[in-house]
Design an enzyme around this catalytic site. Structure first.
Site, PDB file in Angstrom:
ATOM      1  N   THR A  44       1.078   1.567   2.333  1.00  0.00           N
ATOM      2  CA  THR A  44       1.707   2.061   3.565  1.00  0.00           C
ATOM      3  C   THR A  44       3.155   1.610   3.659  1.00  0.00           C
ATOM      4  O   THR A  44       4.053   2.405   3.972  1.00  0.00           O
ATOM      5  CB  THR A  44       0.934   1.543   4.790  1.00  0.00           C
ATOM      6  OG1 THR A  44      -0.428   1.922   4.676  1.00  0.00           O
ATOM      7  CG2 THR A  44       1.512   2.098   6.072  1.00  0.00           C
ATOM      8  N   THR A  45       3.396   0.329   3.376  1.00  0.00           N
ATOM      9  CA  THR A  45       4.745  -0.225   3.466  1.00  0.00           C
ATOM     10  C   THR A  45       5.671   0.375   2.419  1.00  0.00           C
ATOM     11  O   THR A  45       6.887   0.383   2.599  1.00  0.00           O
ATOM     12  CB  THR A  45       4.692  -1.759   3.328  1.00  0.00           C
ATOM     13  OG1 THR A  45       3.721  -2.264   4.258  1.00  0.00           O
ATOM     14  CG2 THR A  45       6.026  -2.415   3.621  1.00  0.00           C
ATOM     15  N   TYR A 107      -7.155  10.569   9.487  1.00  0.00           N
ATOM     16  CA  TYR A 107      -7.019  11.815  10.250  1.00  0.00           C
ATOM     17  C   TYR A 107      -8.322  12.591  10.391  1.00  0.00           C
ATOM     18  O   TYR A 107      -8.646  13.049  11.480  1.00  0.00           O
ATOM     19  CB  TYR A 107      -5.942  12.738   9.640  1.00  0.00           C
ATOM     20  CG  TYR A 107      -5.652  13.955  10.497  1.00  0.00           C
ATOM     21  CD1 TYR A 107      -4.905  13.839  11.668  1.00  0.00           C
ATOM     22  CD2 TYR A 107      -6.165  15.207  10.171  1.00  0.00           C
ATOM     23  CE1 TYR A 107      -4.669  14.941  12.469  1.00  0.00           C
ATOM     24  CE2 TYR A 107      -5.945  16.308  10.968  1.00  0.00           C
ATOM     25  CZ  TYR A 107      -5.200  16.173  12.120  1.00  0.00           C
ATOM     26  OH  TYR A 107      -4.977  17.256  12.920  1.00  0.00           O
ATOM     27  N   TYR A 133      -9.501  -0.623   1.948  1.00  0.00           N
ATOM     28  CA  TYR A 133      -8.427  -0.951   2.894  1.00  0.00           C
ATOM     29  C   TYR A 133      -8.789  -0.371   4.243  1.00  0.00           C
ATOM     30  O   TYR A 133      -8.806   0.848   4.427  1.00  0.00           O
ATOM     31  CB  TYR A 133      -7.105  -0.392   2.361  1.00  0.00           C
ATOM     32  CG  TYR A 133      -5.893  -0.553   3.252  1.00  0.00           C
ATOM     33  CD1 TYR A 133      -5.853  -1.431   4.329  1.00  0.00           C
ATOM     34  CD2 TYR A 133      -4.740   0.193   2.990  1.00  0.00           C
ATOM     35  CE1 TYR A 133      -4.728  -1.565   5.119  1.00  0.00           C
ATOM     36  CE2 TYR A 133      -3.595   0.064   3.762  1.00  0.00           C
ATOM     37  CZ  TYR A 133      -3.602  -0.810   4.832  1.00  0.00           C
ATOM     38  OH  TYR A 133      -2.474  -0.928   5.613  1.00  0.00           O
ATOM     39  N   ARG A 138      -4.126   2.816  12.132  1.00  0.00           N
ATOM     40  CA  ARG A 138      -3.371   3.910  11.511  1.00  0.00           C
ATOM     41  C   ARG A 138      -4.248   5.095  11.126  1.00  0.00           C
ATOM     42  O   ARG A 138      -3.760   6.225  11.049  1.00  0.00           O
ATOM     43  CB  ARG A 138      -2.644   3.416  10.252  1.00  0.00           C
ATOM     44  CG  ARG A 138      -1.336   2.696  10.524  1.00  0.00           C
ATOM     45  CD  ARG A 138      -0.605   2.437   9.215  1.00  0.00           C
ATOM     46  NE  ARG A 138       0.674   1.776   9.414  1.00  0.00           N
ATOM     47  CZ  ARG A 138       1.851   2.401   9.499  1.00  0.00           C
ATOM     48  NH1 ARG A 138       1.919   3.707   9.421  1.00  0.00           N
ATOM     49  NH2 ARG A 138       2.961   1.713   9.665  1.00  0.00           N
ATOM     50  N   LYS A 161      -9.273  -5.166   1.986  1.00  0.00           N
ATOM     51  CA  LYS A 161      -8.152  -5.572   2.831  1.00  0.00           C
ATOM     52  C   LYS A 161      -8.524  -5.208   4.254  1.00  0.00           C
ATOM     53  O   LYS A 161      -8.631  -4.033   4.599  1.00  0.00           O
ATOM     54  CB  LYS A 161      -6.871  -4.851   2.408  1.00  0.00           C
ATOM     55  CG  LYS A 161      -5.678  -5.133   3.322  1.00  0.00           C
ATOM     56  CD  LYS A 161      -4.466  -4.278   2.953  1.00  0.00           C
ATOM     57  CE  LYS A 161      -3.306  -4.502   3.909  1.00  0.00           C
ATOM     58  NZ  LYS A 161      -2.145  -3.612   3.606  1.00  0.00           N
ATOM     59  N   ILE A 203      -2.465  -9.304   1.950  1.00  0.00           N
ATOM     60  CA  ILE A 203      -1.565  -8.234   1.503  1.00  0.00           C
ATOM     61  C   ILE A 203      -0.563  -8.069   2.634  1.00  0.00           C
ATOM     62  O   ILE A 203      -0.900  -7.607   3.715  1.00  0.00           O
ATOM     63  CB  ILE A 203      -2.328  -6.951   1.158  1.00  0.00           C
ATOM     64  CG1 ILE A 203      -3.260  -7.228  -0.032  1.00  0.00           C
ATOM     65  CG2 ILE A 203      -1.364  -5.815   0.844  1.00  0.00           C
ATOM     66  CD1 ILE A 203      -4.166  -6.076  -0.419  1.00  0.00           C
TER      67      ILE A 203
END
Length: 294
Positions: A44-45, A107, A133, A138, A161, A203
Site C-alpha cells: 500500500t505504501t 471493495y 494482510y 482500507r 500482517k 511491516i
C-alpha cells in the site's frame, strides 16, 4: 524466519509519476545501511493501487536486484481479483522475491469462506511463502482470527500482517493457528506492545523515515526488554501518529523527500502533503532525531 522491522517501502517517482529507478536503488541501500530487516516492495505504501502490472513487477525486480540477497524482499501481490493476485504472485516469484504479501480482496466484500478460498487458491497456484494482510480500514473486509487460523494450515502461508491495531487479535491468532505461524504488526503505534506480547515483527510505515530506531525498538521488544523498547518507541510516537496526518503514503513520501532520499513525485489521486500538515511531520522527525532540532 522473516522477522524484525520490515519497511513498507515508498516507491520513488519522477515529477511525471514514472518510477525513479536511481532513487529506488539509493533508498534500498539506505535501508540496508540502517539495519532494516526486510523490505516490502509495492505494498500500500508503495502505491500499488496506482502502478500497472508491468510497473509493479519491475519495481519488485529492481528491489530484488539491488538487495542482492542481503535481506528478504517481500513483494506486495494482493488484489481483489483472485486471478490477478495469482498472476502478480507468479511474476514476483519469477523475479526472485523471497515471499509475497497478499492483502484481503478489497471493495467486493467477500465472506469469510470467500477469503479462505481466495488465499488458498493463490497459495496453491504459486509455490512461494505467502503472508496474509488484514487491513479492514482500507479493504472493507476483515479476515477474522478463525479464518487466519484455517489458512495457517496451508503449507506455504507462513504468517499474517494484522493491521487492525487490536492487540487481542494477536493473542487469538497465536492461540488458534498452527505452531510457527508468524504474526506481524501492521500498525506502527501498537507494534512495540505487539512484539512484546510475542509478535515476530512489524511491516512499518515509520521505518521509511526512522529505520534504525524501528530496527532497534523491535529488536528490544522481541528480546523482552520492555524498558528499552518503550523508551525508543516514545521517540517514534510522533511519527507513528503524524505519518497518517493525511492518507498513507502522502506524509511518508514527503518525509522521505525531506531527508533528501527521493524527489517529490506521487501519482493521482494522491497529492503532495498539504502545506499546513508539514510542520507537524517535521516536528515528529525532530522528536525522532532524524533531522536536527534547529
Amino acid at each position: 524466519m522473516i522477522q524484525g522491522s520490515m519497511v513498507a517501502l515508498v516507491t520513488p517517482m519522477e515529477a511525471d509519476g514514472a518510477p525513479d529507478v536511481a532513487s529506488l536503488r539509493r533508498l534500498v541501500e539506505f535501508h540496508l545501511e540502517q539495519g532494516t530487516d526486510a523490505i516490502v516492495a509495492v505494498g500500500t505504501t508503495g502505491e500499488s493501487a496506482t502502478l500497472d502490472e508491468d510497473e509493479h513487477c519491475e519495481v519488485i525486480r529492481l528491489v530484488v536486484e539491488q538487495v542482492k540477497g542481503r535481506i528478504p524482499v517481500i513483494a506486495g501481490t494482493g488484489s481483489n481479483s483472485t486471478t490477478e493476485a495469482i498472476s502478480l504472485t507468479r511474476r514476483a516469484k519469477e523475479v526472485g522475491a523471497d515471499a509475497c504479501l497478499l492483502v484481503t480482496p478489497y471493495y467486493n466484500k467477500p465472506t469469510q469462506e470467500g477469503l479462505y478460498l481466495h488465499h488458498k487458491a493463490v497459495a496453491e497456484a504459486v509455490e512461494i511463502p505467502q503472508i496474509l494482510y488484514n487491513v479492514p480500514g482500507r479493504t472493507a473486509c476483515d479476515l477474522l482470527p478463525e479464518t487466519a487460523a484455517r489458512l495457517s494450515q496451508v503449507p506455504n502461508i507462513i504468517g499474517i500482517k494484522e493491521a487492525t491495531g487490536n492487540l487481542d487479535r494477536l493473542t487469538e491468532i497465536l492461540r488458534l493457528s498452527k505452531p510457527g505461524f508468524l504474526l506481524y504488526s501492521g500498525d506502527d503505534a501498537t507494534a512495540c506492545e505487539f512484539c512484546l506480547r510475542g509478535g515476530h515483527g512489524v511491516i512499518s510505515v515509520t521505518a521509511n523515515v526512522a529505520p534504525r530506531l524501528m530496527h532497534e525498538m523491535i529488536a528490544a521488544a522481541r528480546a523482552g526488554d520492555r524498558a528499552k523498547a518503550e523508551a525508543i518507541d516514545a521517540k517514534l510516537a510522533g511519527l507513528h501518529r503524524d505519518l497518517f496526518i493525511e492518507s498513507n503514503p502522502i506524509p511518508a513520501k514527503w518525509a522521505v523527500a525531506e531527508l533528501g532520499l527521493i524527489g517529490t513525485g506521487i501519482r493521482l489521486p494522491l497529492t503532495w502533503l498539504s502545506e499546513d500538515k508539514r510542520e507537524p511531520v517535521r516536528a515528529a522527525m525532530r522528536q525522532a532525531e532524524v533531522v536536527s532540532a534547529s
